[in-house]
Design a protein around this motif. Sequence first.
Motif, mmCIF file in Angstrom:
data_model
loop_
_atom_site.group_PDB
_atom_site.id
_atom_site.type_symbol
_atom_site.label_atom_id
_atom_site.label_comp_id
_atom_site.label_asym_id
_atom_site.label_seq_id
_atom_site.Cartn_x
_atom_site.Cartn_y
_atom_site.Cartn_z
ATOM 1 N N MET A 57 -30.577 51.745 -66.910
ATOM 2 C CA MET A 57 -28.454 51.313 -67.066
ATOM 3 C C MET A 57 -28.976 52.840 -66.990
ATOM 4 O O MET A 57 -27.549 53.161 -65.848
ATOM 5 N N LEU A 58 -29.298 53.726 -66.790
ATOM 6 C CA LEU A 58 -28.709 54.802 -66.459
ATOM 7 C C LEU A 58 -28.757 55.479 -64.700
ATOM 8 O O LEU A 58 -27.839 56.136 -64.384
ATOM 9 N N LEU A 59 -29.499 54.997 -63.940
ATOM 10 C CA LEU A 59 -30.001 55.272 -62.682
ATOM 11 C C LEU A 59 -28.853 54.410 -61.825
ATOM 12 O O LEU A 59 -27.951 55.214 -60.957
ATOM 13 N N ALA A 60 -28.213 53.483 -63.006
ATOM 14 C CA ALA A 60 -27.554 52.468 -61.905
ATOM 15 C C ALA A 60 -26.100 53.494 -62.475
ATOM 16 O O ALA A 60 -25.064 53.358 -61.219
ATOM 17 N N ASN A 61 -25.758 53.505 -63.287
ATOM 18 C CA ASN A 61 -24.703 54.381 -63.366
ATOM 19 C C ASN A 61 -24.522 55.900 -63.091
ATOM 20 O O ASN A 61 -23.424 55.945 -62.052
ATOM 21 N N LEU A 62 -25.743 56.333 -62.176
ATOM 22 C CA LEU A 62 -25.567 57.599 -61.543
ATOM 23 C C LEU A 62 -25.103 56.367 -60.485
ATOM 24 O O LEU A 62 -24.289 58.205 -59.921
ATOM 25 N N GLN A 63 -25.786 56.042 -59.603
ATOM 26 C CA GLN A 63 -25.222 55.305 -58.682
ATOM 27 C C GLN A 63 -24.103 54.749 -58.141
ATOM 28 O O GLN A 63 -23.665 55.098 -57.284
ATOM 29 N N GLU A 64 -23.800 54.116 -59.524
ATOM 30 C CA GLU A 64 -22.029 53.706 -58.943
ATOM 31 C C GLU A 64 -21.092 54.837 -59.607
ATOM 32 O O GLU A 64 -19.781 54.191 -58.692
ATOM 33 N N VAL A 65 -21.480 55.277 -59.937
ATOM 34 C CA VAL A 65 -20.658 56.921 -60.559
ATOM 35 C C VAL A 65 -20.476 57.885 -59.831
ATOM 36 O O VAL A 65 -19.305 57.873 -58.985
ATOM 37 N N ILE A 66 -21.826 58.298 -59.074
ATOM 38 C CA ILE A 66 -21.581 59.516 -57.707
ATOM 39 C C ILE A 66 -21.858 59.043 -56.711
ATOM 40 O O ILE A 66 -20.972 60.063 -55.985
ATOM 41 N N LEU A 67 -22.602 58.902 -56.511
ATOM 42 C CA LEU A 67 -22.895 57.589 -55.011
ATOM 43 C C LEU A 67 -22.034 56.561 -55.008
ATOM 44 O O LEU A 67 -21.629 55.932 -53.350
ATOM 45 N N GLY A 68 -21.231 56.054 -55.600
ATOM 46 C CA GLY A 68 -20.504 54.957 -55.526
ATOM 47 C C GLY A 68 -19.028 55.371 -54.644
ATOM 48 O O GLY A 68 -18.304 54.496 -54.631
ATOM 49 N N THR A 69 -19.108 56.423 -54.175
ATOM 50 C CA THR A 69 -17.538 56.666 -53.391
ATOM 51 C C THR A 69 -18.026 57.720 -52.164
ATOM 52 O O THR A 69 -18.730 57.962 -51.921
ATOM 53 N N LYS A 70 -17.555 57.147 -50.888
ATOM 54 C CA LYS A 70 -17.358 57.892 -49.686
ATOM 55 C C LYS A 70 -17.079 59.620 -49.706
ATOM 56 O O LYS A 70 -17.126 60.204 -48.358
ATOM 57 N N LEU A 71 -16.297 59.824 -50.895
ATOM 58 C CA LEU A 71 -16.210 61.645 -50.901
ATOM 59 C C LEU A 71 -16.986 61.757 -51.153
ATOM 60 O O LEU A 71 -17.415 63.598 -52.108
ATOM 61 N N SER A 72 -18.767 61.181 -52.279
ATOM 62 C CA SER A 72 -19.891 61.795 -52.721
ATOM 63 C C SER A 72 -19.889 62.924 -52.435
ATOM 64 O O SER A 72 -21.299 64.498 -52.616
ATOM 65 N N ILE A 73 -20.064 63.474 -50.468
ATOM 66 C CA ILE A 73 -20.882 63.982 -50.078
ATOM 67 C C ILE A 73 -20.140 65.132 -50.957
ATOM 68 O O ILE A 73 -20.455 66.661 -50.392
ATOM 69 N N LEU A 74 -19.028 65.741 -51.408
ATOM 70 C CA LEU A 74 -17.877 66.514 -51.711
ATOM 71 C C LEU A 74 -18.816 67.378 -53.107
ATOM 72 O O LEU A 74 -17.772 68.537 -53.452
ATOM 73 N N PHE A 75 -19.582 66.739 -53.986
ATOM 74 C CA PHE A 75 -19.427 66.617 -55.151
ATOM 75 C C PHE A 75 -20.469 68.196 -55.777
ATOM 76 O O PHE A 75 -20.633 68.641 -56.474
ATOM 77 N N PRO A 76 -21.686 68.459 -54.334
ATOM 78 C CA PRO A 76 -22.254 69.363 -54.940
ATOM 79 C C PRO A 76 -21.871 70.548 -54.785
ATOM 80 O O PRO A 76 -22.144 71.522 -55.008
#
Length: 466
Positions: A57-76
Amino acid sequence: MATNSCNEAYVVENGGLKGSSKEMRPGRTAHNMSSSSLRKKSDLALVSKVPCRCLRMLLANLQEVILGTKLSILFPAIPLAVVAEFYSFGRPWVFALSLLGLTPLAERVSFLTEQIAYYTGPTVGGLLNATCGNATELIIAIFALSQHKIEVVKYSLLGSVLSNLLLVLGTSLLCGGLANLRKEQKYDRRQADVNSLMLLLALLCHLLPMLFRYAGAPATPTADLTLNLSRASSIVMLLAYVVYIFFQLVTHRQLFEAQEEGEEDDNTASGEEAVIGFWSGFVWLVGMTLVIALLSKYVVDTIESASASWGLSVSFLSIILLPIVGNAAEHAGAIIFAFKNKLDITLGVALGSATQIAMFVVPLCVVVAWTMGIRMDLNFNLLETCSLALSIIVTAFTLQDGTSHYMKGFVLLLCYVVIGACFFVLRTPLNQPNMNNLELKLPTEAVFRAKSSKCKFHIQLFVSYC
Protein backbone atom coordinates in the motif's frame (compact mmCIF):
# COMPACT_ATOMS: atom_id res chain seq x y z
CA MET A 1 -5.38 -7.70 -12.56
CA ALA A 2 -2.66 -5.85 -10.66
CA THR A 3 -4.56 -2.60 -10.70
CA ASN A 4 -7.78 -4.32 -9.67
CA SER A 5 -6.13 -6.02 -6.69
CA CYS A 6 -4.75 -2.72 -5.41
CA ASN A 7 -8.12 -1.02 -5.89
CA GLU A 8 -9.81 -3.82 -3.99
CA ALA A 9 -7.40 -3.18 -1.12
CA TYR A 10 -8.40 0.49 -1.12
CA VAL A 11 -12.06 -0.45 -0.96
CA VAL A 12 -11.38 -2.78 1.96
CA GLU A 13 -9.44 -0.01 3.69
CA ASN A 14 -12.25 2.53 3.38
CA GLY A 15 -15.37 0.40 3.36
CA GLY A 16 -16.38 1.26 -0.20
CA LEU A 17 -16.69 4.40 -2.28
CA LYS A 18 -19.44 6.96 -1.85
CA GLY A 19 -21.05 7.88 -5.12
CA SER A 20 -18.36 6.32 -7.26
CA SER A 21 -20.67 4.70 -9.77
CA LYS A 22 -21.19 6.47 -13.04
CA GLU A 23 -24.90 6.90 -12.35
CA MET A 24 -24.38 8.48 -8.94
CA ARG A 25 -21.24 10.47 -9.57
CA PRO A 26 -21.88 13.91 -11.08
CA GLY A 27 -19.68 15.63 -13.64
CA ARG A 28 -16.23 16.70 -12.56
CA THR A 29 -15.42 20.36 -12.09
CA ALA A 30 -13.18 22.30 -14.44
CA HIS A 31 -10.40 22.40 -11.84
CA ASN A 32 -10.39 18.60 -11.54
CA MET A 33 -10.40 18.15 -15.30
CA SER A 34 -7.55 20.65 -15.73
CA SER A 35 -5.43 19.01 -13.07
CA SER A 36 -5.95 15.49 -14.45
CA SER A 37 -4.57 16.58 -17.82
CA LEU A 38 -1.08 16.53 -16.26
CA ARG A 39 -1.39 13.12 -14.61
CA LYS A 40 0.21 9.88 -15.68
CA LYS A 41 -1.44 6.49 -15.44
CA SER A 42 0.58 4.39 -13.00
CA ASP A 43 1.57 0.79 -13.69
CA LEU A 44 1.20 -1.13 -10.42
CA ALA A 45 2.33 -4.51 -11.81
CA LEU A 46 5.57 -4.59 -9.81
CA VAL A 47 3.99 -3.13 -6.69
CA SER A 48 1.30 -5.82 -6.64
CA LYS A 49 3.99 -8.52 -6.30
CA VAL A 50 5.18 -7.21 -2.91
CA PRO A 51 4.06 -9.80 -0.32
CA CYS A 52 3.58 -7.42 2.63
CA ARG A 53 0.23 -5.66 2.36
CA CYS A 54 1.31 -2.53 4.31
CA LEU A 55 4.46 -2.14 2.22
CA ARG A 56 2.46 -2.72 -0.94
CA MET A 57 0.00 0.00 0.00
CA LEU A 58 2.85 2.42 0.84
CA LEU A 59 4.62 1.81 -2.45
CA ALA A 60 1.37 2.14 -4.37
CA ASN A 61 0.65 5.48 -2.68
CA LEU A 62 4.15 6.73 -3.40
CA GLN A 63 3.81 5.78 -7.03
CA GLU A 64 0.39 7.38 -7.41
CA VAL A 65 1.10 10.58 -5.46
CA ILE A 66 4.75 11.28 -6.25
CA LEU A 67 5.21 9.71 -9.69
CA GLY A 68 1.64 10.06 -10.93
CA THR A 69 2.18 13.53 -12.40
CA LYS A 70 4.13 14.86 -15.35
CA LEU A 71 5.63 17.44 -12.98
CA SER A 72 7.32 14.81 -10.81
CA ILE A 73 10.67 15.93 -12.22
CA LEU A 74 10.38 19.08 -10.07
CA PHE A 75 10.01 17.24 -6.74
CA PRO A 76 13.83 17.15 -6.14
CA ALA A 77 13.68 20.95 -5.82
CA ILE A 78 11.95 20.52 -2.43
CA PRO A 79 14.83 18.80 -0.57
CA LEU A 80 17.30 21.02 -2.42
CA ALA A 81 15.52 24.10 -1.07
CA VAL A 82 15.62 22.71 2.48
CA VAL A 83 19.34 21.91 2.14
CA ALA A 84 20.06 25.35 0.70
CA GLU A 85 18.28 27.00 3.62
CA PHE A 86 19.91 24.75 6.23
CA TYR A 87 23.45 25.34 4.97
CA SER A 88 22.83 29.06 4.32
CA PHE A 89 23.38 28.99 0.58
CA GLY A 90 22.56 32.05 -1.48
CA ARG A 91 19.13 33.41 -0.59
CA PRO A 92 18.11 33.80 -4.24
CA TRP A 93 18.79 30.07 -4.71
CA VAL A 94 16.45 29.27 -1.83
CA PHE A 95 13.79 31.50 -3.40
CA ALA A 96 14.10 29.90 -6.83
CA LEU A 97 14.14 26.31 -5.54
CA SER A 98 11.16 26.97 -3.29
CA LEU A 99 9.15 28.31 -6.22
CA LEU A 100 10.01 25.26 -8.32
CA GLY A 101 9.04 22.97 -5.45
CA LEU A 102 5.66 24.66 -5.05
CA THR A 103 4.70 23.93 -8.66
CA PRO A 104 4.08 20.14 -8.38
CA LEU A 105 2.73 20.49 -4.84
CA ALA A 106 -0.11 22.76 -6.01
CA GLU A 107 -1.12 20.17 -8.63
CA ARG A 108 -0.93 17.30 -6.14
CA VAL A 109 -3.19 19.13 -3.66
CA SER A 110 -5.83 19.33 -6.39
CA PHE A 111 -5.36 15.62 -7.09
CA LEU A 112 -5.72 14.67 -3.42
CA THR A 113 -8.86 16.75 -2.90
CA GLU A 114 -10.41 15.00 -5.89
CA GLN A 115 -9.47 11.60 -4.47
CA ILE A 116 -11.04 12.46 -1.11
CA ALA A 117 -14.19 13.65 -2.93
CA TYR A 118 -14.79 10.10 -4.18
CA TYR A 119 -15.42 9.01 -0.58
CA THR A 120 -17.08 12.12 0.86
CA GLY A 121 -19.45 12.86 -1.99
CA PRO A 122 -19.57 15.76 -4.45
CA THR A 123 -20.70 18.46 -2.01
CA VAL A 124 -17.87 17.99 0.49
CA GLY A 125 -15.48 17.52 -2.39
CA GLY A 126 -16.62 20.78 -3.92
CA LEU A 127 -16.11 22.55 -0.59
CA LEU A 128 -12.59 21.11 -0.37
CA ASN A 129 -11.84 22.34 -3.87
CA ALA A 130 -13.34 25.75 -3.06
CA THR A 131 -11.09 26.17 -0.01
CA CYS A 132 -7.94 24.29 -1.07
CA GLY A 133 -7.92 25.30 -4.74
CA ASN A 134 -5.62 28.24 -4.02
CA ALA A 135 -3.95 26.93 -0.89
CA THR A 136 -0.51 28.03 -2.07
CA GLU A 137 -1.48 31.69 -2.39
CA LEU A 138 -3.32 31.65 0.94
CA ILE A 139 -0.41 30.11 2.84
CA ILE A 140 2.10 32.52 1.29
CA ALA A 141 -0.19 35.42 2.22
CA ILE A 142 -0.52 34.28 5.84
CA PHE A 143 3.26 33.95 6.26
CA ALA A 144 3.76 37.38 4.71
CA LEU A 145 1.15 38.80 7.09
CA SER A 146 2.91 37.27 10.07
CA GLN A 147 6.03 39.22 9.05
CA HIS A 148 4.00 42.42 8.43
CA LYS A 149 4.81 42.35 4.71
CA ILE A 150 1.40 43.64 3.68
CA GLU A 151 2.68 44.82 0.31
CA VAL A 152 3.79 41.28 -0.59
CA VAL A 153 0.33 39.97 0.34
CA LYS A 154 -1.44 42.54 -1.84
CA TYR A 155 0.96 42.15 -4.74
CA SER A 156 0.83 38.35 -4.80
CA LEU A 157 -2.98 38.17 -4.60
CA LEU A 158 -3.40 40.89 -7.21
CA GLY A 159 -0.95 39.03 -9.43
CA SER A 160 -2.96 35.81 -9.11
CA VAL A 161 -6.13 37.54 -10.33
CA LEU A 162 -4.33 39.28 -13.20
CA SER A 163 -2.55 36.08 -14.18
CA ASN A 164 -5.77 34.08 -14.37
CA LEU A 165 -7.76 36.74 -16.23
CA LEU A 166 -5.14 37.85 -18.75
CA LEU A 167 -2.26 35.39 -18.97
CA VAL A 168 -4.04 32.05 -18.56
CA LEU A 169 -7.24 33.00 -20.36
CA GLY A 170 -5.38 34.95 -23.04
CA THR A 171 -2.88 32.17 -23.76
CA SER A 172 -5.64 29.56 -23.78
CA LEU A 173 -7.85 31.49 -26.20
CA LEU A 174 -4.87 32.28 -28.42
CA CYS A 175 -3.62 28.70 -28.58
CA GLY A 176 -7.13 27.26 -28.85
CA GLY A 177 -8.01 29.66 -31.66
CA LEU A 178 -4.88 28.85 -33.64
CA ALA A 179 -5.35 25.10 -33.14
CA ASN A 180 -9.03 25.23 -34.20
CA LEU A 181 -9.01 27.76 -37.03
CA ARG A 182 -11.56 25.79 -39.05
CA LYS A 183 -13.85 25.11 -36.08
CA GLU A 184 -16.33 27.41 -34.40
CA GLN A 185 -15.35 27.87 -30.77
CA LYS A 186 -18.28 28.30 -28.42
CA TYR A 187 -18.76 28.14 -24.66
CA ASP A 188 -21.58 28.48 -22.16
CA ARG A 189 -21.94 32.16 -21.30
CA ARG A 190 -23.88 31.51 -18.10
CA GLN A 191 -20.86 30.38 -16.08
CA ALA A 192 -18.79 33.30 -17.41
CA ASP A 193 -21.57 35.76 -16.51
CA VAL A 194 -21.75 34.54 -12.91
CA ASN A 195 -17.99 34.80 -12.43
CA SER A 196 -17.92 38.23 -14.09
CA LEU A 197 -20.57 39.48 -11.66
CA MET A 198 -18.57 38.21 -8.70
CA LEU A 199 -15.40 39.86 -10.01
CA LEU A 200 -17.22 43.16 -10.49
CA LEU A 201 -18.46 42.98 -6.89
CA ALA A 202 -14.87 42.37 -5.76
CA LEU A 203 -13.75 45.35 -7.85
CA LEU A 204 -16.34 47.58 -6.17
CA CYS A 205 -15.09 46.52 -2.74
CA HIS A 206 -11.53 47.37 -3.82
CA LEU A 207 -12.41 50.70 -5.42
CA LEU A 208 -14.40 52.20 -2.55
CA PRO A 209 -11.56 52.19 0.07
CA MET A 210 -9.22 53.79 -2.46
CA LEU A 211 -11.76 56.41 -3.59
CA PHE A 212 -12.78 57.07 0.01
CA ARG A 213 -9.35 58.51 0.70
CA TYR A 214 -9.58 60.96 -2.19
CA ALA A 215 -13.23 61.88 -1.67
CA GLY A 216 -12.90 62.92 1.97
CA ALA A 217 -12.18 66.42 3.23
CA PRO A 218 -8.46 67.31 3.20
CA ALA A 219 -8.31 67.75 6.97
CA THR A 220 -10.13 64.50 7.72
CA PRO A 221 -7.94 61.51 8.76
CA THR A 222 -9.00 58.66 6.49
CA ALA A 223 -6.71 55.80 7.52
CA ASP A 224 -9.02 54.42 10.24
CA LEU A 225 -12.14 55.00 8.18
CA THR A 226 -10.62 53.23 5.17
CA LEU A 227 -9.59 50.30 7.37
CA ASN A 228 -13.09 49.95 8.86
CA LEU A 229 -14.68 50.15 5.41
CA SER A 230 -12.28 47.47 4.14
CA ARG A 231 -13.13 45.12 6.99
CA ALA A 232 -16.86 45.60 6.46
CA SER A 233 -16.44 45.02 2.72
CA SER A 234 -14.41 41.87 3.41
CA ILE A 235 -17.23 40.41 5.49
CA VAL A 236 -19.67 41.19 2.67
CA MET A 237 -17.36 39.50 0.14
CA LEU A 238 -17.03 36.38 2.27
CA LEU A 239 -20.81 36.22 2.64
CA ALA A 240 -21.18 36.57 -1.13
CA TYR A 241 -18.63 33.81 -1.66
CA VAL A 242 -20.55 31.45 0.63
CA VAL A 243 -23.71 32.08 -1.40
CA TYR A 244 -21.67 31.59 -4.59
CA ILE A 245 -20.49 28.17 -3.35
CA PHE A 246 -24.09 27.20 -2.52
CA PHE A 247 -25.13 28.36 -6.00
CA GLN A 248 -22.27 26.37 -7.55
CA LEU A 249 -22.65 23.12 -5.59
CA VAL A 250 -26.39 22.89 -4.90
CA THR A 251 -28.85 24.97 -6.91
CA HIS A 252 -27.02 25.41 -10.24
CA ARG A 253 -24.46 22.61 -10.20
CA GLN A 254 -24.96 21.85 -13.91
CA LEU A 255 -23.48 25.22 -14.91
CA PHE A 256 -20.12 24.43 -13.32
CA GLU A 257 -19.70 20.74 -14.17
CA ALA A 258 -17.24 19.91 -16.90
CA GLN A 259 -18.80 17.82 -19.62
CA GLU A 260 -16.76 14.80 -20.69
CA GLU A 261 -18.12 14.10 -24.16
CA GLY A 262 -16.93 10.59 -24.81
CA GLU A 263 -13.31 11.29 -24.01
CA GLU A 264 -11.41 8.01 -24.23
CA ASP A 265 -7.90 9.06 -23.36
CA ASP A 266 -5.93 7.66 -20.47
CA ASN A 267 -6.19 10.76 -18.34
CA THR A 268 -9.97 10.68 -18.29
CA ALA A 269 -10.06 6.96 -17.72
CA SER A 270 -7.70 7.24 -14.80
CA GLY A 271 -10.00 9.84 -13.21
CA GLU A 272 -13.06 7.55 -13.21
CA GLU A 273 -12.20 5.87 -9.91
CA ALA A 274 -10.17 6.53 -6.79
CA VAL A 275 -6.59 5.27 -6.85
CA ILE A 276 -5.75 5.83 -3.16
CA GLY A 277 -7.75 5.35 0.02
CA PHE A 278 -9.53 8.03 2.02
CA TRP A 279 -7.18 8.04 5.01
CA SER A 280 -4.16 7.77 2.76
CA GLY A 281 -5.37 10.78 0.80
CA PHE A 282 -6.08 12.72 3.98
CA VAL A 283 -2.59 12.03 5.39
CA TRP A 284 -0.95 12.95 2.09
CA LEU A 285 -3.01 16.17 1.92
CA VAL A 286 -1.95 17.22 5.43
CA GLY A 287 1.68 16.36 4.72
CA MET A 288 1.80 18.30 1.46
CA THR A 289 0.10 21.28 3.07
CA LEU A 290 2.87 21.34 5.68
CA VAL A 291 5.52 21.18 2.96
CA ILE A 292 3.78 24.02 1.11
CA ALA A 293 3.82 26.01 4.36
CA LEU A 294 7.58 25.41 4.74
CA LEU A 295 8.39 26.44 1.17
CA SER A 296 6.05 29.43 1.45
CA LYS A 297 8.00 30.60 4.49
CA TYR A 298 11.21 30.33 2.47
CA VAL A 299 9.67 32.36 -0.36
CA VAL A 300 8.54 35.16 1.96
CA ASP A 301 11.86 35.24 3.81
CA THR A 302 14.00 35.42 0.66
CA ILE A 303 11.94 37.51 -1.77
CA GLU A 304 13.72 40.77 -0.92
CA SER A 305 17.14 39.14 -1.25
CA ALA A 306 16.15 37.70 -4.61
CA SER A 307 14.88 41.13 -5.68
CA ALA A 308 18.18 42.80 -4.81
CA SER A 309 20.28 40.03 -6.38
CA TRP A 310 18.35 39.74 -9.65
CA GLY A 311 17.71 43.46 -10.07
CA LEU A 312 13.94 42.95 -10.15
CA SER A 313 11.48 44.83 -7.99
CA VAL A 314 9.53 43.05 -5.28
CA SER A 315 6.32 44.14 -6.97
CA PHE A 316 7.36 42.42 -10.21
CA LEU A 317 8.36 39.20 -8.43
CA SER A 318 5.12 39.14 -6.44
CA ILE A 319 2.71 40.14 -9.21
CA ILE A 320 4.28 38.34 -12.17
CA LEU A 321 6.63 35.55 -11.07
CA LEU A 322 4.88 34.10 -8.02
CA PRO A 323 1.48 33.48 -9.70
CA ILE A 324 3.04 32.02 -12.86
CA VAL A 325 5.14 29.47 -10.98
CA GLY A 326 2.65 28.73 -8.22
CA ASN A 327 -0.20 27.95 -10.63
CA ALA A 328 1.82 26.53 -13.52
CA ALA A 329 0.11 23.12 -13.39
CA GLU A 330 -3.40 24.56 -13.41
CA HIS A 331 -2.48 27.00 -16.16
CA ALA A 332 -1.01 24.26 -18.33
CA GLY A 333 -4.18 22.20 -17.94
CA ALA A 334 -6.34 25.13 -19.05
CA ILE A 335 -4.23 25.59 -22.18
CA ILE A 336 -4.34 21.86 -22.99
CA PHE A 337 -8.14 21.83 -22.93
CA ALA A 338 -8.23 24.98 -25.07
CA PHE A 339 -6.25 23.03 -27.68
CA LYS A 340 -8.98 20.36 -27.50
CA ASN A 341 -11.66 23.05 -28.07
CA LYS A 342 -13.12 22.52 -24.58
CA LEU A 343 -13.39 26.19 -23.62
CA ASP A 344 -15.92 25.58 -20.84
CA ILE A 345 -13.20 23.82 -18.86
CA THR A 346 -10.67 26.54 -19.66
CA LEU A 347 -13.06 29.30 -18.55
CA GLY A 348 -13.95 27.34 -15.43
CA VAL A 349 -10.28 27.18 -14.45
CA ALA A 350 -9.31 30.78 -15.25
CA LEU A 351 -12.44 32.59 -14.05
CA GLY A 352 -13.00 30.20 -11.13
CA SER A 353 -9.50 30.75 -9.75
CA ALA A 354 -9.74 34.52 -10.19
CA THR A 355 -13.10 34.57 -8.40
CA GLN A 356 -11.79 32.42 -5.58
CA ILE A 357 -8.80 34.70 -5.03
CA ALA A 358 -10.76 37.97 -5.27
CA MET A 359 -13.82 36.92 -3.25
CA PHE A 360 -12.34 34.48 -0.74
CA VAL A 361 -8.58 34.72 -0.27
CA VAL A 362 -8.28 38.51 -0.28
CA PRO A 363 -11.09 39.23 2.24
CA LEU A 364 -9.99 36.27 4.35
CA CYS A 365 -6.51 37.80 4.58
CA VAL A 366 -8.05 41.10 5.71
CA VAL A 367 -10.03 39.29 8.42
CA VAL A 368 -6.99 37.22 9.49
CA ALA A 369 -4.89 40.39 9.68
CA TRP A 370 -7.67 41.95 11.77
CA THR A 371 -7.45 39.10 14.28
CA MET A 372 -3.63 39.44 14.33
CA GLY A 373 -3.82 43.18 15.03
CA ILE A 374 -2.39 44.06 11.61
CA ARG A 375 -3.84 47.00 9.71
CA MET A 376 -4.43 45.53 6.26
CA ASP A 377 -7.09 47.18 4.11
CA LEU A 378 -8.47 46.71 0.59
CA ASN A 379 -6.76 49.83 -0.76
CA PHE A 380 -4.30 48.39 -3.28
CA ASN A 381 -3.19 51.91 -4.36
CA LEU A 382 -4.12 53.69 -7.57
CA LEU A 383 -1.96 51.86 -10.12
CA GLU A 384 -2.73 48.38 -8.82
CA THR A 385 -6.47 48.98 -8.49
CA CYS A 386 -6.72 50.48 -11.98
CA SER A 387 -4.85 47.47 -13.39
CA LEU A 388 -7.35 45.17 -11.69
CA ALA A 389 -10.33 47.21 -12.91
CA LEU A 390 -9.19 47.30 -16.52
CA SER A 391 -8.41 43.57 -16.48
CA ILE A 392 -11.87 42.65 -15.20
CA ILE A 393 -13.62 44.99 -17.66
CA VAL A 394 -11.58 43.80 -20.65
CA THR A 395 -12.22 40.15 -19.73
CA ALA A 396 -15.95 40.75 -19.31
CA PHE A 397 -16.16 42.41 -22.74
CA THR A 398 -14.14 39.58 -24.28
CA LEU A 399 -16.53 36.88 -23.03
CA GLN A 400 -19.85 38.63 -23.67
CA ASP A 401 -20.84 36.92 -26.96
CA GLY A 402 -20.21 33.23 -26.16
CA THR A 403 -17.71 32.70 -29.00
CA SER A 404 -13.95 32.86 -29.19
CA HIS A 405 -11.11 33.23 -31.67
CA TYR A 406 -7.37 33.73 -31.42
CA MET A 407 -7.58 37.54 -31.66
CA LYS A 408 -9.35 37.76 -28.30
CA GLY A 409 -6.63 35.74 -26.63
CA PHE A 410 -3.93 37.81 -28.32
CA VAL A 411 -5.39 41.08 -26.99
CA LEU A 412 -5.70 39.69 -23.44
CA LEU A 413 -2.11 38.47 -23.59
CA LEU A 414 -0.88 41.88 -24.76
CA CYS A 415 -2.72 43.54 -21.88
CA TYR A 416 -0.84 41.28 -19.47
CA VAL A 417 2.49 42.11 -21.15
CA VAL A 418 1.86 45.84 -20.78
CA ILE A 419 0.89 45.49 -17.11
CA GLY A 420 3.94 43.30 -16.50
CA ALA A 421 6.18 45.92 -18.12
CA CYS A 422 4.62 48.57 -15.90
CA PHE A 423 5.49 46.70 -12.70
CA PHE A 424 8.90 45.80 -14.11
CA VAL A 425 9.90 49.47 -14.18
CA LEU A 426 8.06 50.31 -10.94
CA ARG A 427 10.42 50.06 -7.98
CA THR A 428 8.65 50.86 -4.71
CA PRO A 429 10.54 49.72 -1.58
CA LEU A 430 8.63 47.60 0.90
CA ASN A 431 7.21 49.22 4.05
CA GLN A 432 7.78 52.69 2.64
CA PRO A 433 4.69 54.89 2.56
CA ASN A 434 3.66 56.64 -0.61
CA MET A 435 4.47 60.34 -0.44
CA ASN A 436 1.34 61.21 -2.39
CA ASN A 437 -0.78 59.51 0.24
CA LEU A 438 1.01 61.40 2.98
CA GLU A 439 0.25 64.70 1.30
CA LEU A 440 -3.41 63.76 0.91
CA LYS A 441 -3.68 63.27 4.65
CA LEU A 442 -2.41 66.78 5.36
CA PRO A 443 -4.56 69.90 5.07
CA THR A 444 -4.02 71.85 1.87
CA GLU A 445 -2.63 74.86 3.72
CA ALA A 446 -0.21 72.66 5.67
CA VAL A 447 1.08 71.09 2.47
CA PHE A 448 1.59 74.54 0.96
CA ARG A 449 3.48 75.74 4.03
CA ALA A 450 5.68 72.66 4.04
CA LYS A 451 6.60 73.16 0.38
CA SER A 452 7.20 76.90 0.94
CA SER A 453 9.49 76.21 3.88
CA LYS A 454 11.40 73.69 1.80
CA CYS A 455 11.86 76.25 -1.02
CA LYS A 456 13.03 78.94 1.43
CA PHE A 457 15.55 76.53 2.91
CA HIS A 458 17.04 75.74 -0.51
CA ILE A 459 17.22 79.45 -1.40
CA GLN A 460 19.01 80.31 1.86
CA LEU A 461 21.40 77.43 1.30
CA PHE A 462 22.19 78.65 -2.21
CA VAL A 463 22.75 82.26 -1.02
CA SER A 464 25.06 81.19 1.80
CA TYR A 465 27.02 79.04 -0.64
CA CYS A 466 27.49 81.94 -3.03
